[in-house]
Design a protein around this motif. Structure first.
Motif, PDB file in Angstrom:
ATOM      1  N   LEU A  19      -2.927  -3.820   9.450  1.00  0.00           N
ATOM      2  CA  LEU A  19      -1.709  -4.366  10.039  1.00  0.00           C
ATOM      3  C   LEU A  19      -1.929  -4.740  11.509  1.00  0.00           C
ATOM      4  O   LEU A  19      -2.812  -4.198  12.178  1.00  0.00           O
ATOM      5  CB  LEU A  19      -0.570  -3.357   9.934  1.00  0.00           C
ATOM      6  N   TYR A  52       1.497 -11.950   7.764  1.00  0.00           N
ATOM      7  CA  TYR A  52       1.908 -11.012   6.725  1.00  0.00           C
ATOM      8  C   TYR A  52       3.194 -11.521   6.089  1.00  0.00           C
ATOM      9  O   TYR A  52       4.204 -11.687   6.769  1.00  0.00           O
ATOM     10  CB  TYR A  52       2.118  -9.620   7.334  1.00  0.00           C
ATOM     11  N   PHE A  86       5.595  -7.417   8.035  1.00  0.00           N
ATOM     12  CA  PHE A  86       5.702  -8.448   7.011  1.00  0.00           C
ATOM     13  C   PHE A  86       6.991  -9.243   7.189  1.00  0.00           C
ATOM     14  O   PHE A  86       8.050  -8.666   7.423  1.00  0.00           O
ATOM     15  CB  PHE A  86       5.675  -7.833   5.612  1.00  0.00           C
TER      16      PHE A  86
END
Length: 216
Positions: A51, A58, A86
């Motif tokens: 991440l 994302y 995301f």
């Protein structure tokens, strides 16, 4: 001389902090998850390690409220939560949804950026369709895709690759329903026997079809 060494050390430390680990090439896992296209190395169990990369985007491919009844297969038709970082881009707005389990019923059948012809080719429905895709899924970035169970993410990768994206830069990391990491942002809220959804938490990309120009 001492000052030069200090400057060199600072440059090396700075480079070490900004350099990002090279990603493994996408590799489908085994079994049913592999049929969905879920990656063997970067998936729900390991995505926390990947991440926040500057070289990546994302995308969660679910709708805020899907017409398909995913509760029938143990999921959630609502976007009940997501992994931090995301952004949501609903796959059903990109192209025609096919291949869902019969148990979930009929999927969304409204306007889409692309249609699929009888040969499986993606046909743009709007003049802006490719521009929108390239903005949401930049070709110069690694693209991590997620959804509820992995299906929409796999369909998105197939679509992008068919339209010219590099398959080695796109990862289907699986389904939020199976995520147990530490960056879980919960949207579904249950209080006093009532259920509500905090959709204000979601970075959501809607598509305003009414302001697009249809391909004649």
């Amino acid at each position: 001389m001492k000052k030069i060494l200090i400057v060199c050390l600072m440059l090396l430390l700075s480079f070490g902090c900004t350099k990002q680990e090279q990603l493994p090439l996408p590799e489908k896992t085994d079994g049913l998850r592999g049929e969905l296209g879920i990656d063997k190395n970067i998936n729900e169990e390991t995505i926390d390690n990947y991440l926040g990369r500057e070289d990546s985007v994302y995308r969660d491919m679910r709708m805020l409220k899907d017409i398909a009844v995913y509760e029938n297969i143990g999921g959630d038709s609502y976007l009940s939560g997501f992994v931090k970082g995301f952004e949501v881009v609903p796959y059903p707005y990109l192209t025609t949804v096919t291949g869902l389990p019969e148990d979930v019923g009929q999927p969304y059948s409204g306007k889409t950026l692309y249609s699929i012809d009888e040969d499986g080719k993606y046909i743009a429905n709007y003049e802006e369709s490719m521009d929108i895709l390239e903005y949401l899924f930049p070709k110069d970035k690694n693209i991590f895709l997620m959804c509820g169970g992995g299906g929409y993410a796999g369909m998105t990768k197939n679509m992008l690759v068919s339209l010219g994206w590099d398959e080695n830069k796109i990862y289907n990391v699986g389904g939020y329903w199976y995520y147990e990491g530490k960056y879980n942002i919960k949207v579904k809220r249950e209080t006093n026997d009532t259920i509500s959804y905090d959709f204000w938490k979601v970075a959501y990309h809607d598509i305003d079809f009414d302001n697009l120009h249809e391909v004649k």
